[in-house]
Scaffold this motif. Structure first.
Motif, PDB file in Angstrom:
ATOM      1  N   PRO A 192       0.792  -1.039   0.021  1.00  0.00           N
ATOM      2  CA  PRO A 192      -0.157   0.054  -0.017  1.00  0.00           C
ATOM      3  C   PRO A 192       0.896   1.326   0.035  1.00  0.00           C
ATOM      4  CG  PRO A 192       0.038  -1.041   1.940  1.00  0.00           C
ATOM      5  CD  PRO A 192       0.591  -2.161   1.165  1.00  0.00           C
ATOM      6  N   ILE A 193       2.091   1.416   0.611  1.00  0.00           N
ATOM      7  CA  ILE A 193       2.871   2.347   0.323  1.00  0.00           C
ATOM      8  C   ILE A 193       4.189   1.615  -0.146  1.00  0.00           C
ATOM      9  CG2 ILE A 193       4.357   4.073   1.780  1.00  0.00           C
ATOM     10  CD1 ILE A 193       2.181   4.094   3.671  1.00  0.00           C
ATOM     11  N   ALA A 194       4.960   2.606  -1.179  1.00  0.00           N
ATOM     12  CA  ALA A 194       5.923   1.807  -1.722  1.00  0.00           C
ATOM     13  C   ALA A 194       7.373   2.228  -0.853  1.00  0.00           C
ATOM     14  CB  ALA A 194       6.337   2.661  -3.216  1.00  0.00           C
ATOM     15  N   PHE A 195       7.428   1.490   0.294  1.00  0.00           N
ATOM     16  CA  PHE A 195       8.757   1.588   1.106  1.00  0.00           C
ATOM     17  C   PHE A 195       9.877   1.147   0.559  1.00  0.00           C
ATOM     18  CE2 PHE A 195      11.411   0.365   4.565  1.00  0.00           C
ATOM     19  CZ  PHE A 195      11.353   1.298   5.150  1.00  0.00           C
ATOM     20  N   SER A 196      10.964   1.847   0.407  1.00  0.00           N
ATOM     21  CA  SER A 196      12.181   1.394  -0.226  1.00  0.00           C
ATOM     22  C   SER A 196      13.269   0.876   0.857  1.00  0.00           C
ATOM     23  CB  SER A 196      12.834   2.439  -1.049  1.00  0.00           C
ATOM     24  OG  SER A 196      14.032   1.957  -1.565  1.00  0.00           O
ATOM     25  N   HIS A 197      13.515  -0.463   0.967  1.00  0.00           N
ATOM     26  CA  HIS A 197      14.642  -0.698   1.985  1.00  0.00           C
ATOM     27  C   HIS A 197      15.995  -0.423   1.406  1.00  0.00           C
ATOM     28  CE1 HIS A 197      11.617  -3.181   3.719  1.00  0.00           C
ATOM     29  NE2 HIS A 197      12.634  -3.376   4.810  1.00  0.00           N
ATOM     30  N   LYS A 198      16.100  -0.163   0.033  1.00  0.00           N
ATOM     31  CA  LYS A 198      17.479   0.236  -0.428  1.00  0.00           C
ATOM     32  C   LYS A 198      17.745   1.717  -0.036  1.00  0.00           C
ATOM     33  CE  LYS A 198      19.697   0.944  -5.000  1.00  0.00           C
ATOM     34  NZ  LYS A 198      19.247   0.983  -6.500  1.00  0.00           N
ATOM     35  N   ILE A 199      16.815   2.775   0.248  1.00  0.00           N
ATOM     36  CA  ILE A 199      16.987   3.964   0.722  1.00  0.00           C
ATOM     37  C   ILE A 199      17.278   3.894   2.231  1.00  0.00           C
ATOM     38  CG2 ILE A 199      15.783   6.253   1.102  1.00  0.00           C
ATOM     39  CD1 ILE A 199      14.424   5.826  -1.625  1.00  0.00           C
ATOM     40  N   HIS A 200      16.277   3.404   3.002  1.00  0.00           N
ATOM     41  CA  HIS A 200      16.389   3.254   4.604  1.00  0.00           C
ATOM     42  C   HIS A 200      17.392   2.479   5.142  1.00  0.00           C
ATOM     43  CE1 HIS A 200      12.262   4.952   3.437  1.00  0.00           C
ATOM     44  NE2 HIS A 200      12.329   5.443   4.752  1.00  0.00           N
ATOM     45  N   ALA A 201      17.476   1.155   4.665  1.00  0.00           N
ATOM     46  CA  ALA A 201      18.575   0.243   5.138  1.00  0.00           C
ATOM     47  C   ALA A 201      19.947   0.361   4.235  1.00  0.00           C
ATOM     48  CB  ALA A 201      18.009  -1.017   5.041  1.00  0.00           C
ATOM     49  N   GLY A 202      19.820   0.851   3.130  1.00  0.00           N
ATOM     50  CA  GLY A 202      21.033   0.792   2.389  1.00  0.00           C
ATOM     51  C   GLY A 202      21.647   2.272   2.476  1.00  0.00           C
ATOM     52  N   GLN A 203      21.016   3.193   1.829  1.00  0.00           N
ATOM     53  CA  GLN A 203      21.561   4.697   1.873  1.00  0.00           C
ATOM     54  C   GLN A 203      21.523   5.269   3.293  1.00  0.00           C
ATOM     55  OE1 GLN A 203      19.687   6.836  -1.423  1.00  0.00           O
ATOM     56  NE2 GLN A 203      20.039   5.426  -2.735  1.00  0.00           N
ATOM     57  N   LEU A 204      20.754   5.067   3.873  1.00  0.00           N
ATOM     58  CA  LEU A 204      20.543   5.896   5.275  1.00  0.00           C
ATOM     59  C   LEU A 204      20.976   4.956   6.294  1.00  0.00           C
ATOM     60  CD1 LEU A 204      16.973   7.403   5.019  1.00  0.00           C
ATOM     61  CD2 LEU A 204      19.349   8.431   4.502  1.00  0.00           C
TER      62      LEU A 204
END
Length: 416
Positions: free
Chosen positions: A250-262
Motif C-alpha cells: 500500500p506504500i512504496a517503502f524502499s529498503h534500498k533507501i532506508h537500510a542501504g543509503q541511510l
C-alpha cells in the motif's frame, strides 16, 4: 595561631574540593577502551542511527563533539532518558534544540543505564576523531550488489541430471545395437542360410518398421513417463514455495533507501526481532519518529510520505501485505536465531539493503532449514549455557559443534 589554623583549614578545604572535582571529572570521563567503543557502536546502530549520524545532520543534529557542546555529561544522560522532561523544565539548551528541529521530540530511552549512554558517547567520541566519510549518492547502485535469486530448487536440478543421463544412456544403447546388428548381418552373409532366413537377414529397415517395433514403442513410452514424472515431482516440490514473491504494498517503502543509503538498522523498525517469535511490522509511530520532520510531499497530500502522515493522523494502521510465510505447522523464532544464534538478517532475507521492492529471497522450505542446521556452527562464545555441551562434543568429535549436534534436526523443535 588561629590565623595559621585558619589558613591551614582553607588549604585543606581547597585540596578536598579539588580532589572531589577531579574525582567527579574522572568519573564522567569518556572511555577510550575498545570494548566500550564496540558496545557503544552496537547501541548506536540499534537505537540512534535512524535519526542521527556522527558527522552528518539527519533527522536530528550531528553528534560529533556532543560531549563538548552539551552543558554536561549528566545533562546528556537526562536528555537521552527523557528529553521531554528536560524541555518542560525550561532548560535553555534543550529548548533551543527543540525549536531548531521543528519541535520534534527525541524518543525517550528510559531503559538505558548510565553505562549504556557512556558507551555510546565513547563510540561517538572515537568517531568524532576520525575524518568524516562521504555520504552515499542517491540513485547509485551499491558496490557488490547481489543478483536476484533464481527459483530453481535442488530437487529439480537432480531430476534434470537423472533424466538427461538416462536419455544419453538410451542413445548409447541404440548406437551399440546398431553396430551389433551391422556386425551380425555381415557375419550371417558368409554363412549358408535357407531362403527364409536370407529373406529375414536381407530385409530393409524402414521408418514404418521402426515405429511399429516394440523397442521404439518402449523408448517413447519411457520418455513420456519420465517427463510426466519430472513435471509431477517439480509441482509437488513447489507447493508453498514463494521464492521471488514481491507483492505491491500500500506504500512504496524502499529498503534500498532506508537500510542501504541511510543505514538504518533493521532492529530499529522491526523491534520484535530480538525478543520474540515475530520480527513485527513497524507501527506508524516508528515511521513518524523520522517523518515528523522529513515530510517531502506530505503538505500537498502527494507521495508516499503523505500516506504515512495520513495513517498517523487518522490512527488507521497501514495494511502491509505479508511476504514471508511459513505453514502453521512450522515453528520459527526470530529471537532464538538473531539474539542467541547471531544470524544476520541477510542470511534468510537476502541483500535486503539493495531492494527497492522486498521479495522472498530464500526457499524457506524444510530441506533449506535442515541444510542450514547441518552446516551452521553453534555460536557458543561467551555463553556459559553451552560449556558442558562443547566439552562433551569435543570428546567425541574434532569438528566444530553444529546446530544438528544440539537437537537442531529433532522434529519437535519445529513441529509442535
Amino acid at each position: 595561631m588561629i590565623k595559621k589554623f585558619t589558613a591551614s583549614a582553607c588549604k585543606f578545604t581547597l585540596v578536598v574540593v579539588f580532589a572531589l572535582l577531579t574525582f567527579s571529572t574522572n568519573a564522567q570521563s569518556i572511555s577510550t577502551e575498545p570494548a566500550a567503543i564496540s558496545a557503544g557502536e552496537s547501541l548506536f546502530n540499534a537505537n540512534c542511527k535512524a535519526c542521527h549520524r556522527v558527522h552528518q545532520k539527519l533527522v536530528g543534529p550531528a553528534l560529533a563533539g556532543v560531549h563538548d557542546r552539551a552543558p554536561s555529561i549528566d545533562w546528556i544522560k537526562a536528555f537521552v532518558k527523557n528529553s521531554s522532561k528536560v524541555i518542560a523544565s525550561g532548560d535553555e539548551y534543550a529548548n533551543k534544540l527543540y525549536n531548531e528541529y521543528n519541535k520534534t521530540q527525541m524518543t525517550a530511552f528510559s531503559s538505558f543505564k548510565d553505562e549504556d549512554i557512556m558507551n555510546i558517547l565513547a563510540y561517538v567520541k572515537a568517531e568524532t576523531d576520525k575524518p568524516a566519510t562521504p555520504t552515499p549518492t542517491p540513485g547509485v547502485e551499491p558496490a557488490g550488489g547481489a543478483t536476484a535469486a533464481t527459483g530453481a530448487s535442488l530437487p529439480s536440478e537432480y531430476l534434470n541430471v537423472i533424466l538427461i543421463g538416462m536419455i544419453v544412456i538410451l542413445i548409447l544403447l541404440l548406437v551399440v545395437l546398431g553396430f551389433l546388428v551391422s556386425a551380425l548381418k555381415r557375419f550371417l552373409d558368409d554363412k549358408q542360410l535357407s531362403e527364409e532366413d536370407k529373406e529375414v537377414v536381407s530385409s530393409t529397415i524402414t521408418v514404418g518398421s521402426i515405429t511399429r517395433s516394440s523397442g521404439f514403442i518402449f523408448v517413447v513410452v519411457f520418455l513420456v513417463a519420465g517427463l510426466g514424472f519430472k513435471a509431477v515431482i517439480n509441482n509437488l516440490f513447489s507447493i508453498g514455495v514463494q521464492i521471488g514473491y514481491a507483492p505491491k504494498q500500500p506504500i512504496a517503502f524502499s529498503h534500498k533507501i532506508h537500510a542501504g543509503q541511510l543505514e538504518i538498522d533493521c532492529k530499529y523498525c522491526h523491534v520484535g526481532v530480538t525478543k520474540g517469535k515475530s520480527a513485527t511490522i513497524p507501527t506508524v509511530n516508528i515511521c513518524m519518529n523520522c517523518h515528523n520532520q522529513v515530510k517531502s510531499g506530505a503538505t500537498t497530500g502527494e507521495g508516499e510520505i503523505a500516506k504515512i502522515v495520513k495513517a498517523w493522523e487518522t490512527k488507521k494502521p497501514i495494511e502491509w501485505i505479508r511476504i514471508h510465510n511459513l505453514p502453521d505447522l512450522a515453528y520459527f523464532n526470530h529471537s532464538q536465531h538473531v539474539s542467541v544464534g547471531g544470524v544476520e538478517c541477510q542470511t534468510c532475507h537476502g541483500p535486503i539493503e539493495t531492494m527497492d521492492v522486498v521479495r522472498q529471497h530464500s526457499l524457506l522450505t524444510m530441506g533449506w532449514c535442515i541444510d542450514c542446521h547441518r552446516k551452521t556452527d553453534v555460536n557458543s562464545k561467551g555463553n556459559a549455557y553451552y560449556d558442558n555441551l562443547v566439552e562433551l562434543h569435543s570428546q567425541s568429535k574434532k569438528t566444530p559443534m553444529k546446530v544438528e549436534d544440539i537437537g537442531g534436526l529433532e522434529c519437535s523443535k519445529c513441529h509442535y
